[in-house]
Design an enzyme around this catalytic site. Sequence first.
Site, PDB file in Angstrom:
ATOM      1  N   THR A 189       0.708  -1.278  -0.092  1.00 38.16           N
ATOM      2  CA  THR A 189      -0.116   0.190   0.195  1.00 38.16           C
ATOM      3  C   THR A 189       0.887   1.371   0.042  1.00 38.16           C
ATOM      4  OG1 THR A 189      -0.057   0.186   2.305  1.00 38.16           O
ATOM      5  CG2 THR A 189      -1.802  -1.345   1.331  1.00 38.16           C
ATOM      6  N   ALA A 194       3.718  -1.147   4.755  1.00 35.89           N
ATOM      7  CA  ALA A 194       2.946   0.363   4.875  1.00 35.89           C
ATOM      8  C   ALA A 194       4.068   1.298   4.817  1.00 35.89           C
ATOM      9  CB  ALA A 194       2.557   0.168   6.296  1.00 35.89           C
ATOM     10  N   VAL A 238       7.921  -1.991   6.638  1.00 33.72           N
ATOM     11  CA  VAL A 238       7.700  -0.438   6.712  1.00 33.72           C
ATOM     12  C   VAL A 238       8.423  -0.218   5.467  1.00 33.72           C
ATOM     13  CG1 VAL A 238       8.656   1.735   7.817  1.00 33.72           C
ATOM     14  CG2 VAL A 238       8.072  -0.273   9.136  1.00 33.72           C
ATOM     15  N   LYS A 239       7.720   0.671   4.640  1.00 33.60           N
ATOM     16  CA  LYS A 239       8.199   1.063   3.112  1.00 33.60           C
ATOM     17  C   LYS A 239       8.998   2.328   3.227  1.00 33.60           C
ATOM     18  CE  LYS A 239       5.736   0.718  -0.770  1.00 33.60           C
ATOM     19  NZ  LYS A 239       4.846   1.100  -1.557  1.00 33.60           N
ATOM     20  N   ILE A 240      10.478   2.394   2.972  1.00 34.14           N
ATOM     21  CA  ILE A 240      11.269   3.213   3.156  1.00 34.14           C
ATOM     22  C   ILE A 240      11.715   3.794   1.677  1.00 34.14           C
ATOM     23  CG2 ILE A 240      13.397   4.122   4.271  1.00 34.14           C
ATOM     24  CD1 ILE A 240      11.297   3.622   6.426  1.00 34.14           C
TER      25      ILE A 240
END
Length: 217
Positions: free
Chosen positions: A27, A60, A86-88
């Site tokens: 997402t 996310a 976690v998207k970085i």
Amino acid sequence: MKFFIDTANLNQIREIHDLGILDGVTTNPSLMAKEGIKGKEAVFEHYRTICEIVNGDVSAEVVSTDFDGMIREAQELAKIHPRIVVKIPMIKDGVKAIHWLKANGIPTNCTLVFSPAQAILAAKAGARYVSPFIGRIDDINWDGLELIEQIAHIYTVQGFETQILAASIRSSLHIVKCAELGADVCTCPYDTLVGLLKHPLTDIGLAKFLEDAKKWQ
């Protein structure tokens, strides 16, 4: 190869999950906004619902671009559910954040990757996933699939454990080619995943079978 669906639409997630082919979800803030999900509390609750539907990782994304902000957001997101990844973004502070998060037990997906050099940095920093955006590369008349091939070769030669998560998928052919080239994951819109079902000869054959079946009923 794993299939992730790139959406925040719960109905689409449930439908693909019920097919028995869904391994995870990706997402981003744009997808959340598309579903009308606004406000931190609502967004977090939506992530929690997604995690309860699927059995795999749910990416996310942070919205901060500084190290301290990304770490703060990542820690908050990680508390939502154990399946959160976690998207970085692939920026200098992003690489630093990926390294810190890896050391502190929070898995990451390094997003907005457009070159083998960036993919190497993501793997060295300890990202669980690296997300090359192949459709966007095609948009500027480069070859997104060639990037998947290059990263897969480098990761094999160097023994990197980071998984290649092919993103910005535009067609079912993209999915097939990514599978051939060694991508570990494809994250796709709903229509593209459903498009894998379709072939005109299947439709013609089924119509013929049904027509013939009427003759002996």
